[in-house]
Design an enzyme around this catalytic site. Sequence first.
Site, PDB file in Angstrom:
ATOM      1  N   TYR A  54      23.571  49.100  89.528  1.00 24.76           N
ATOM      2  CA  TYR A  54      24.388  49.419  88.216  1.00 24.76           C
ATOM      3  C   TYR A  54      25.670  48.220  88.248  1.00 24.76           C
ATOM      4  O   TYR A  54      25.952  47.970  87.053  1.00 24.76           O
ATOM      5  CB  TYR A  54      25.117  50.966  88.665  1.00 24.76           C
ATOM      6  CG  TYR A  54      25.624  51.409  87.620  1.00 24.76           C
ATOM      7  CD1 TYR A  54      25.366  52.189  86.684  1.00 24.76           C
ATOM      8  CD2 TYR A  54      27.334  51.449  87.308  1.00 24.76           C
ATOM      9  CE1 TYR A  54      25.773  53.102  85.713  1.00 24.76           C
ATOM     10  CE2 TYR A  54      27.948  51.961  86.511  1.00 24.76           C
ATOM     11  CZ  TYR A  54      27.385  53.008  85.556  1.00 24.76           C
ATOM     12  OH  TYR A  54      27.718  53.496  84.473  1.00 24.76           O
ATOM     13  N   GLU A  58      21.704  55.130  76.730  1.00 22.39           N
ATOM     14  CA  GLU A  58      21.643  54.943  78.234  1.00 22.39           C
ATOM     15  C   GLU A  58      22.327  53.570  78.552  1.00 22.39           C
ATOM     16  O   GLU A  58      21.925  52.526  78.036  1.00 22.39           O
ATOM     17  CB  GLU A  58      20.434  55.255  78.884  1.00 22.39           C
ATOM     18  CG  GLU A  58      20.279  55.673  80.101  1.00 22.39           C
ATOM     19  CD  GLU A  58      20.752  57.063  80.071  1.00 22.39           C
ATOM     20  OE1 GLU A  58      22.022  57.354  80.427  1.00 22.39           O
ATOM     21  OE2 GLU A  58      20.321  58.054  79.721  1.00 22.39           O
ATOM     22  N   HIS A  59      23.100  53.615  79.627  1.00 21.31           N
ATOM     23  CA  HIS A  59      23.846  52.095  79.994  1.00 21.31           C
ATOM     24  C   HIS A  59      24.642  51.621  78.742  1.00 21.31           C
ATOM     25  O   HIS A  59      24.431  50.336  78.915  1.00 21.31           O
ATOM     26  CB  HIS A  59      22.817  51.362  80.665  1.00 21.31           C
ATOM     27  CG  HIS A  59      22.538  51.718  82.082  1.00 21.31           C
ATOM     28  ND1 HIS A  59      23.201  51.184  83.143  1.00 21.31           N
ATOM     29  CD2 HIS A  59      21.278  52.441  82.553  1.00 21.31           C
ATOM     30  CE1 HIS A  59      22.567  51.813  84.287  1.00 21.31           C
ATOM     31  NE2 HIS A  59      21.287  52.578  84.034  1.00 21.31           N
ATOM     32  N   SER A  96      25.916  65.437  88.949  1.00 22.89           N
ATOM     33  CA  SER A  96      26.572  66.535  90.044  1.00 22.89           C
ATOM     34  C   SER A  96      27.926  66.053  90.527  1.00 22.89           C
ATOM     35  O   SER A  96      28.655  67.061  90.688  1.00 22.89           O
ATOM     36  CB  SER A  96      25.808  66.831  91.237  1.00 22.89           C
ATOM     37  OG  SER A  96      25.446  65.494  91.745  1.00 22.89           O
ATOM     38  N   ASP A 125      29.656  60.917  81.453  1.00 27.63           N
ATOM     39  CA  ASP A 125      29.448  62.073  82.028  1.00 27.63           C
ATOM     40  C   ASP A 125      30.554  62.954  81.831  1.00 27.63           C
ATOM     41  O   ASP A 125      30.483  64.152  81.544  1.00 27.63           O
ATOM     42  CB  ASP A 125      29.092  61.852  83.567  1.00 27.63           C
ATOM     43  CG  ASP A 125      28.256  60.820  83.848  1.00 27.63           C
ATOM     44  OD1 ASP A 125      27.471  60.432  82.624  1.00 27.63           O
ATOM     45  OD2 ASP A 125      27.876  60.176  84.783  1.00 27.63           O
ATOM     46  N   GLY A 147      22.948  64.055  93.195  1.00 29.25           N
ATOM     47  CA  GLY A 147      22.327  62.544  93.080  1.00 29.25           C
ATOM     48  C   GLY A 147      20.860  62.476  92.396  1.00 29.25           C
ATOM     49  O   GLY A 147      19.886  61.557  92.796  1.00 29.25           O
ATOM     50  N   GLU A 163      36.685  59.108  90.383  1.00 26.49           N
ATOM     51  CA  GLU A 163      35.409  58.153  90.784  1.00 26.49           C
ATOM     52  C   GLU A 163      35.663  56.746  90.961  1.00 26.49           C
ATOM     53  O   GLU A 163      35.382  56.100  91.800  1.00 26.49           O
ATOM     54  CB  GLU A 163      34.289  58.710  89.878  1.00 26.49           C
ATOM     55  CG  GLU A 163      33.865  60.128  89.921  1.00 26.49           C
ATOM     56  CD  GLU A 163      32.287  60.167  89.857  1.00 26.49           C
ATOM     57  OE1 GLU A 163      31.565  59.366  90.381  1.00 26.49           O
ATOM     58  OE2 GLU A 163      32.108  61.136  88.736  1.00 26.49           O
TER      59      GLU A 163
HETATM   60  C1  GLA Z   1      25.755  56.964  85.260  1.00 22.13           C
HETATM   61  C2  GLA Z   1      27.209  56.694  84.666  1.00 22.13           C
HETATM   62  C3  GLA Z   1      27.417  57.086  83.338  1.00 22.13           C
HETATM   63  C4  GLA Z   1      26.408  55.969  82.671  1.00 22.13           C
HETATM   64  C5  GLA Z   1      24.935  56.420  83.018  1.00 22.13           C
HETATM   65  C6  GLA Z   1      24.084  55.541  82.336  1.00 22.13           C
HETATM   66  O1  GLA Z   1      25.429  58.357  84.736  1.00 22.13           O
HETATM   67  O2  GLA Z   1      27.912  57.609  85.500  1.00 22.13           O
HETATM   68  O3  GLA Z   1      28.684  56.503  83.232  1.00 22.13           O
HETATM   69  O4  GLA Z   1      26.791  54.653  82.553  1.00 22.13           O
HETATM   70  O5  GLA Z   1      24.919  56.202  84.262  1.00 22.13           O
HETATM   71  O6  GLA Z   1      23.791  55.734  80.868  1.00 22.13           O
END
Ligand code: GLA
Length: 385
Positions: free
Chosen positions: A219, A32-33, A125, A170, A120, A158
């Site tokens: 973020y 994640e992240h 989505s 994603d 969201g 995006e």
């Molecule tokens: C969102 C972003 C992804 C990723 C995640 C965290 O979903 O769209 O690119 O950074 O957060 O892992």
Amino acid sequence: MHSTLIRKYKEIFSKEPQFFVSSSGRVNLIGEHVDYHDGIVLPCAISLKNNFVGGPSEDYEAIGINISNRSEFRADIKGLNIYEKGSSSSYLYGVCRSVIDAGHFIKGINFVVDGDLPIGSGLSSSASFCCGLIELLSQIYKLNLGKMEIAKIARMAENNYVGVPCGIMDQMAIAFGKEKKLVKIDCRDLSVNYCSMPNNISIVIVNTMLKRQLAKSEYENRQRECSLLLSILRRYYPYIKSLRDVNSNMLNTIKNEVDEIIFKRGKYVLDEIQRVEAVFEMMNSNNIKDIGKIFYEGHIGLRDEYEVSCDELDFIVEETYKFEGAIAARMTGAGFGGCAVTLIRNGFEENFSNYIRSRYMSAFKRDCDVYIIGQPVDGLISIRL
Ligand code: GLA
């Protein structure tokens, strides 16, 4: 679903649609992240999805109708970008413009869309909408776009037009998503490797139903904090391009020069990348006895070091580990609300759903939502009608 979409399309546009496209959401199991640090991630495509039917329009106007809430998307794809960032039409405009920016010729499009992917909630989505629409354009205008190009164009839409500074996870999870497979993505060289999940466990997602107020600003803050860290590291190691190029010895060299918070952010990213490798190996060798521990460490890192969790997510994770048939749990996606992902032994899914709903209700006096996903699915499917 299919036939309702076709009927609605005929009613609205007075002609036959040409293609059906289904585009999944995704859930990230671990990593994640770290995609925007060129790290490694392990998501998969899930059965909650957006379904489209569509065809060309005669001119340069793109029109779409979401039949579940009757909302309308409308964009003049030759015109200037006058759409409010983040509005639904900015997604449509952004997708069409990004396809054009990538060098392809298209005219307008008519489509109707529907689905069961909550908006969201950290299940992508918006990436699902963008990837699905690009696949639809690719089919209608015979662009022959491959998975990688679809993912890259969806991200550009995006980043450049909607104003979301997301990484590539994603979009790639959806474009490359395969039935019964987890998708390991190396976000530095964009290589993809698959592994299976043991077939006696199910993915179950718990949605806090919280609006993710802080998700966008925090973020961006994390991205800023980490670029500050990188700039300090570069004084010693000028060749590094991203946190992926940093190891813990390098990070420790600058420990006394940076704020404790900035150091924690970096430490989390380095540890999380290791966790992804470990989980991938475990899934591959079908030896998942330590997977719960790794997911838990990942969650604690997100809570205490990267600081993107919230009370509701922490509660769901803690309570899941008390449930008999549970194997692993952590928050998933950008955080600040949204969803937790859990791995539950087959046969325990319904009991777990009832259990976690009632625990959540007694703690927060609100409902959470539970999606019993099971195994991963194919991310993008298109059918000529
Ligand atoms: C969102 C972003 C992804 C990723 C995640 C965290 O979903 O769209 O690119 O950074 O957060 O892992």
